[in-house]
Design a protein around this motif. Structure first.
Motif, PDB file in Angstrom:
ATOM      1  N   UNK A 152       4.434   3.123  22.264  1.00 41.03           N
ATOM      2  CA  UNK A 152       3.792   3.194  20.950  1.00 41.03           C
ATOM      3  C   UNK A 152       4.533   4.198  20.062  1.00 41.03           C
ATOM      4  N   UNK A 153       4.949   3.732  18.886  1.00 37.81           N
ATOM      5  CA  UNK A 153       5.622   4.635  17.952  1.00 37.81           C
ATOM      6  C   UNK A 153       5.502   4.097  16.530  1.00 37.81           C
ATOM      7  N   UNK A 154       5.251   5.002  15.596  1.00 36.09           N
ATOM      8  CA  UNK A 154       5.271   4.713  14.163  1.00 36.09           C
ATOM      9  C   UNK A 154       6.071   5.822  13.505  1.00 36.09           C
ATOM     10  N   UNK A 155       7.014   5.437  12.646  1.00 38.73           N
ATOM     11  CA  UNK A 155       7.838   6.409  11.944  1.00 38.73           C
ATOM     12  C   UNK A 155       6.939   7.343  11.117  1.00 38.73           C
ATOM     13  N   UNK A 156       7.290   8.628  11.014  1.00 36.10           N
ATOM     14  CA  UNK A 156       6.383   9.608  10.406  1.00 36.10           C
ATOM     15  C   UNK A 156       5.810   9.234   9.036  1.00 36.10           C
ATOM     16  N   UNK A 157       6.584   8.631   8.157  1.00 41.98           N
ATOM     17  CA  UNK A 157       6.105   8.320   6.806  1.00 41.98           C
ATOM     18  C   UNK A 157       4.981   7.285   6.796  1.00 41.98           C
ATOM     19  N   UNK A 158       4.789   6.560   7.901  1.00 46.72           N
ATOM     20  CA  UNK A 158       3.761   5.511   7.963  1.00 46.72           C
ATOM     21  C   UNK A 158       2.642   5.831   8.943  1.00 46.72           C
ATOM     22  N   UNK A 159       2.562   7.070   9.384  1.00 45.66           N
ATOM     23  CA  UNK A 159       1.484   7.470  10.281  1.00 45.66           C
ATOM     24  C   UNK A 159       0.216   7.743   9.487  1.00 45.66           C
ATOM     25  N   UNK A 160      -0.911   7.620  10.156  1.00 46.44           N
ATOM     26  CA  UNK A 160      -2.196   7.910   9.527  1.00 46.44           C
ATOM     27  C   UNK A 160      -2.956   6.641   9.209  1.00 46.44           C
ATOM     28  N   UNK A 161      -4.265   6.775   9.225  1.00 40.33           N
ATOM     29  CA  UNK A 161      -5.143   5.627   8.994  1.00 40.33           C
ATOM     30  C   UNK A 161      -4.921   4.960   7.652  1.00 40.33           C
ATOM     31  N   UNK A 162      -4.530   5.744   6.648  1.00 41.64           N
ATOM     32  CA  UNK A 162      -4.373   5.180   5.312  1.00 41.64           C
ATOM     33  C   UNK A 162      -3.290   4.104   5.254  1.00 41.64           C
ATOM     34  N   UNK A 163      -2.325   4.151   6.149  1.00 41.17           N
ATOM     35  CA  UNK A 163      -1.261   3.138   6.181  1.00 41.17           C
ATOM     36  C   UNK A 163      -1.666   1.924   7.014  1.00 41.17           C
ATOM     37  N   UNK A 164      -2.492   2.119   8.031  1.00 38.65           N
ATOM     38  CA  UNK A 164      -2.966   1.011   8.849  1.00 38.65           C
ATOM     39  C   UNK A 164      -1.964   0.445   9.841  1.00 38.65           C
ATOM     40  N   UNK A 165      -0.796   1.045   9.922  1.00 38.32           N
ATOM     41  CA  UNK A 165       0.255   0.476  10.766  1.00 38.32           C
ATOM     42  C   UNK A 165      -0.076   0.576  12.255  1.00 38.32           C
ATOM     43  N   UNK A 166      -0.521   1.736  12.705  1.00 41.29           N
ATOM     44  CA  UNK A 166      -0.852   1.883  14.128  1.00 41.29           C
ATOM     45  C   UNK A 166      -1.955   0.915  14.510  1.00 41.29           C
ATOM     46  N   UNK A 167      -2.973   0.794  13.664  1.00 34.22           N
ATOM     47  CA  UNK A 167      -4.069  -0.133  13.954  1.00 34.22           C
ATOM     48  C   UNK A 167      -3.585  -1.576  13.997  1.00 34.22           C
ATOM     49  N   UNK A 168      -2.726  -1.960  13.062  1.00 36.56           N
ATOM     50  CA  UNK A 168      -2.213  -3.336  13.042  1.00 36.56           C
ATOM     51  C   UNK A 168      -1.392  -3.642  14.300  1.00 36.56           C
ATOM     52  N   UNK A 169      -0.548  -2.699  14.705  1.00 39.30           N
ATOM     53  CA  UNK A 169       0.229  -2.886  15.928  1.00 39.30           C
ATOM     54  C   UNK A 169      -0.691  -2.966  17.138  1.00 39.30           C
TER      55      UNK A 169
END
Length: 168
Positions: A90-107
């Protein structure tokens, strides 16, 4: 509107996957089971195989920017004969971390969908000092199982097992 999409990887993604893997190992060395130096020694075929997503027991999803860059990735793995699948890498680049981006949740949603029907729970192992990851997993409903094991790259630290029920 997001400037990225989540999709399954293909063999053609190997260079983007390799670039993100190098970034993740430099950014979060305690989160993975290899070092950047080890990863840099892998031949191109290793990266092609990892990105290919052709094995039925593994999957790799990527959050891909409009320009083709990988911004995050997350995988699933189920050993042959294993009762339950694992969440890995599991990894998300720093600029897209956090709930506001939704990237971790989508992955995570993508790998949970892959894991359903493969077992009763989705498992993961997280370094005991990786508090941001632990908070994220707890927020999504993962709980600690009580099982630990020594972290392979530093036997004085532990990995803690977490699980998410897949059947409700």
């Amino acid at each position: 509107m997001a400037d990225w999409v989540v999709r399954a990887s293909t063999e053609d993604d190997w260079e983007a996957y390799r670039a993100l893997r190098f970034e993740m190992l430099a950014d979060a060395p305690i989160a993975f089971l290899e070092t950047l130096e080890q990863a840099k020694r892998h031949p191109d075929e290793h990266w092609r195989r990892r990105a290919s997503n052709t094995a039925g027991t593994t999957t790799l999803f990527a959050a891909v920017a409009d320009d083709g860059r990988w911004l995050g990735s997350l995988g699933g793995y189920q050993a042959v004969g294993a009762r339950d699948p694992y969440l890995v890498g599991v990894y998300v680049t720093p600029a897209y971390r956090g709930r506001e981006h939704g990237m971790t949740d989508a992955l995570l949603d993508a790998v949970i969908a892959w894991a359903r029907g493969r077992g009763d729970r989705l498992l993961l192992e997280v370094h005991e000092d990786n508090e941001p990851a632990i908070r994220s997993y707890l927020r999504r409903g993962f709980v600690f199982t009580g099982r630990t094991q020594p972290y392979p790259l530093d036997r004085t630290a532990n990995e803690r097992e977490m699980e998410l029920p897949l059947v409700r």
